[in-house]
Design a protein around this motif. Sequence first.
Motif, short mmCIF file in Angstrom:
data_model
loop_
_atom_site.label_atom_id
_atom_site.label_comp_id
_atom_site.label_asym_id
_atom_site.label_seq_id
_atom_site.Cartn_x
_atom_site.Cartn_y
_atom_site.Cartn_z
N ILE A 271 0.85 -1.21 0.00
CA ILE A 271 0.00 0.00 0.00
C ILE A 271 0.88 1.25 0.00
CG2 ILE A 271 -1.70 1.30 1.36
CD1 ILE A 271 -2.85 -1.39 2.32
N ARG B 10 2.52 1.71 -3.40
CA ARG B 10 1.58 2.29 -4.37
C ARG B 10 1.42 3.79 -4.13
NH1 ARG B 10 -3.65 3.62 -5.19
NH2 ARG B 10 -4.61 2.89 -7.12
N TYR C 237 2.51 6.97 -6.61
CA TYR C 237 1.59 8.04 -7.02
C TYR C 237 2.22 9.40 -6.72
CZ TYR C 237 -2.41 11.11 -7.28
OH TYR C 237 -3.23 12.16 -7.60
N LEU D 4 1.31 0.92 -12.69
CA LEU D 4 0.21 0.94 -11.74
C LEU D 4 -0.52 -0.40 -11.61
CD1 LEU D 4 -1.29 2.62 -9.64
CD2 LEU D 4 -2.80 3.43 -11.47
N PRO D 5 -0.85 -1.08 -12.72
CA PRO D 5 -1.55 -2.36 -12.56
C PRO D 5 -0.75 -3.38 -11.74
CG PRO D 5 -1.64 -1.64 -14.85
CD PRO D 5 -0.71 -0.71 -14.14
N ASP E 206 -1.15 -2.25 -8.12
CA ASP E 206 -2.52 -2.59 -7.68
C ASP E 206 -2.61 -4.10 -7.42
OD1 ASP E 206 -3.30 0.01 -7.91
OD2 ASP E 206 -4.51 -0.27 -9.73
N VAL F 68 -1.18 -5.03 -4.08
CA VAL F 68 -2.08 -4.65 -2.98
C VAL F 68 -3.24 -5.63 -2.91
CG1 VAL F 68 -3.71 -2.89 -2.19
CG2 VAL F 68 -1.47 -2.19 -3.07
N CYS F 69 -3.84 -5.91 -4.08
CA CYS F 69 -5.06 -6.74 -4.10
C CYS F 69 -4.77 -8.19 -3.71
CB CYS F 69 -5.75 -6.66 -5.46
SG CYS F 69 -6.51 -5.04 -5.70
N LEU G 156 -6.19 3.18 1.61
CA LEU G 156 -6.70 2.81 0.27
C LEU G 156 -8.04 3.44 -0.04
CD1 LEU G 156 -5.87 -1.01 0.30
CD2 LEU G 156 -4.75 0.75 -1.09
N SER H 163 -8.45 4.94 -3.32
CA SER H 163 -7.78 4.22 -4.41
C SER H 163 -8.73 3.54 -5.36
CB SER H 163 -6.84 3.15 -3.82
OG SER H 163 -7.62 2.09 -3.26
N LEU I 90 -9.64 0.59 -4.87
CA LEU I 90 -9.33 -0.85 -4.80
C LEU I 90 -10.18 -1.58 -3.77
CD1 LEU I 90 -5.42 -0.80 -5.04
CD2 LEU I 90 -7.10 -1.22 -6.85
#
Length: 217
Positions: free
Chosen positions: A112, A115, A119, A132-133, A136, A139-140, A174, A177, A179
């Motif tokens: 997190i 990310r 940014y 970015l993907p 992400d 994080v996911c 987040l 975000s 997400l």
Amino acid sequence: MTVTITAFEQSPDRGRGLARDMRVRWALEEVGQPYDVHLLSFAAMKKQAHLSLHPFGQIPTYEDGDLVLFESGAIVLHIAEQHAGLLPNEVGARARAIMWMFAAVGTVEPPIVERSAAYLMERDKPWYAERLPMLDGRVCAQLDRLSRHLGDAEWLDGAFSAGDLMMVHVLRRLESSGLLQDYPNLVAYIARGEARPAYKQAFADQLAVFEAASAGK
Ligand code: GTB
């Protein structure tokens, strides 16, 4: 002896309670421990007076008489060990609550923060959109696992603990975000944390600092 913590004089999050003093404030409110706050500018954080408390020149710190601590997780753990309410008494449950504190800062928080840092520092760079993907995804991956573990439970392991306090605060970063929307149980978990009176008091106090600093400008 009054406990004193340090916090941003003017938080870059504009009073959203995302800086890590919020965890310490929340823990102190949960256990009913009054405290003073010493506010610092970015410049003051790097001066020797503060470096003697925090070798990395950051906030938060915690002072109680001769005891000086830094690292929000260590501070929250100390508060939880000194007072009832944030750690269960039973040895195994207590160890698991501490385990969740470590999971929050050691497993869930790092992607997190990475990310957020990308940014802040790279969003105008040509590679950012491509990167970015991947950020992400990291994080996911942790949100998937955390969400599966939490399921329909109210808290991570039985009653609310310092583990939940740390995890809720980590996840809050987040909120803007996009997400979290795939994890309704995590959204509800964060909301349960934010609904606690101690959280609300801590949040109001840190917001008041930001508003006072903004009004004085
Ligand atoms: N691991 C340490 C801990 O948990 O205490 C990390 C401490 C830390 O990163 N402190 C930050 C700091 O002092 C403030 S909280 N930064 C100043 C510096 O390093 O010079 C991190 C933070 C900052 C801003 C936002 N925000 O704007 O949303 C969120 C979180």
